[in-house]
Design an enzyme around this catalytic site. Sequence first.
Site, PDB file in Angstrom:
ATOM      1  N   THR A   1     -12.185   5.650  10.243  1.00 52.98           N
ATOM      2  CA  THR A   1     -12.332   5.120  11.608  1.00 52.98           C
ATOM      3  C   THR A   1     -11.853   6.115  12.662  1.00 52.98           C
ATOM      4  OG1 THR A   1     -10.268   3.970  11.277  1.00 52.98           O
ATOM      5  CG2 THR A   1     -12.275   2.673  11.036  1.00 52.98           C
TER       6      THR A   1
ATOM      7  N   ASP B   1      -3.345   4.248  -2.216  1.00 58.11           N
ATOM      8  CA  ASP B   1      -4.310   4.699  -1.200  1.00 58.11           C
ATOM      9  C   ASP B   1      -4.287   6.230  -1.132  1.00 58.11           C
ATOM     10  OD1 ASP B   1      -5.939   4.839   1.079  1.00 58.11           O
ATOM     11  OD2 ASP B   1      -4.299   4.353   2.461  1.00 58.11           O
TER      12      ASP B   1
ATOM     13  N   ASP C   1     -13.099  14.989  -4.928  1.00 59.09           N
ATOM     14  CA  ASP C   1     -13.042  16.244  -5.689  1.00 59.09           C
ATOM     15  C   ASP C   1     -14.215  16.243  -6.661  1.00 59.09           C
ATOM     16  OD1 ASP C   1     -12.013  18.598  -7.065  1.00 59.09           O
ATOM     17  OD2 ASP C   1     -10.008  18.013  -6.396  1.00 59.09           O
TER      18      ASP C   1
ATOM     19  N   LYS D   1      -7.203   8.154  -1.665  1.00 62.36           N
ATOM     20  CA  LYS D   1      -8.519   8.601  -1.188  1.00 62.36           C
ATOM     21  C   LYS D   1      -8.988   9.901  -1.852  1.00 62.36           C
ATOM     22  CE  LYS D   1      -7.964   6.579   3.468  1.00 62.36           C
ATOM     23  NZ  LYS D   1      -6.491   6.413   3.602  1.00 62.36           N
TER      24      LYS D   1
ATOM     25  N   ARG E   1       2.806  -2.023  10.851  1.00 64.69           N
ATOM     26  CA  ARG E   1       3.838  -2.160  11.890  1.00 64.69           C
ATOM     27  C   ARG E   1       4.116  -3.573  12.383  1.00 64.69           C
ATOM     28  NH1 ARG E   1       1.279   2.769  15.018  1.00 64.69           N
ATOM     29  NH2 ARG E   1      -0.472   1.891  13.824  1.00 64.69           N
TER      30      ARG E   1
ATOM     31  N   LYS F   1       0.840  -1.200   0.000  1.00 61.53           N
ATOM     32  CA  LYS F   1       0.000   0.000   0.000  1.00 61.53           C
ATOM     33  C   LYS F   1       0.877   1.252   0.000  1.00 61.53           C
ATOM     34  CE  LYS F   1      -2.406   1.551   3.719  1.00 61.53           C
ATOM     35  NZ  LYS F   1      -2.229   3.015   3.869  1.00 61.53           N
TER      36      LYS F   1
END
Length: 240
Positions: A125, A64, A69, A66, A216, A37
């Site tokens: 989230t 990614d 517009d 996002k 991570r 990603k």
Amino acid sequence: MTRDEARNKIIFALDVNGLEEIDRFAGLLSGKVGMFKVGKELFTSCGPEAVRTVQRHGGQVFLDLKYHDIPNTVAKAMLEAARLGVQLANLHALGGAEMMETAATAVRKEFGDQRPRLLAVTILTSSTEETLRGVGIDHPIRDMVVRLAKLAQNAGMDGVVASPLEIELIRAACGPDFLIVTPGVRPSFASLDDQKRIMTPAEAVSAGADYLVIGRPIAKDADPAVAAELISSEIVEGRP
Ligand code: C5P
């Protein structure tokens, strides 16, 4: 599920700095994870070269960025993402039906079955109901997530990015073929970091996730390739 099917469900979040780090992780992890990603920070600093660096190792890419517009701008940005040869790309469902439909139609028209799969982000989230009220949305988060997932599906999007806790709700509303990509996943051996409402990889897959975004627990492990392999074992074995 086979070992390779489990590996292919893992999307490694390249939350790193610079092309050398991308090169290092793509080298270590290609064949061990299904996709890499590339997000806003990395793309803003390194540009399309970030994507190409992964691709040189044979890796697939989830871009990614996002987008949110006017319809014409998002459609053109999505076409450029498709031209980079990425496998997944996304936009914000809050941009509305016309924005999503224009992008989905443009990408389908030029790339057909070879297109990247287009995902919508429903409600981030990090947002709470208070965040939504602040921008004038007075509906519960769960209702908004389902509403936006269905809007995305009807507009021709291939799937959504969602919290593990929303998987079952979206699967029930949108059916078996709609892709669900979920971050907030923690294998049994890793620390939670700042993630709060998590599931393990096996739990997320059995809840109905198609792909898991994991950063991570792999990046910070002393041996990232071994960590990735432990995660695919957990998925295969359905543990815990
Ligand atoms: O390191 P970790 O596994 O927590 O990384 C998760 C990745 O998924 C990060 O790139 C993070 O920005 C992203 N993400 C998330 N939660 C969301 C949306 C995206 O953790 N709701």
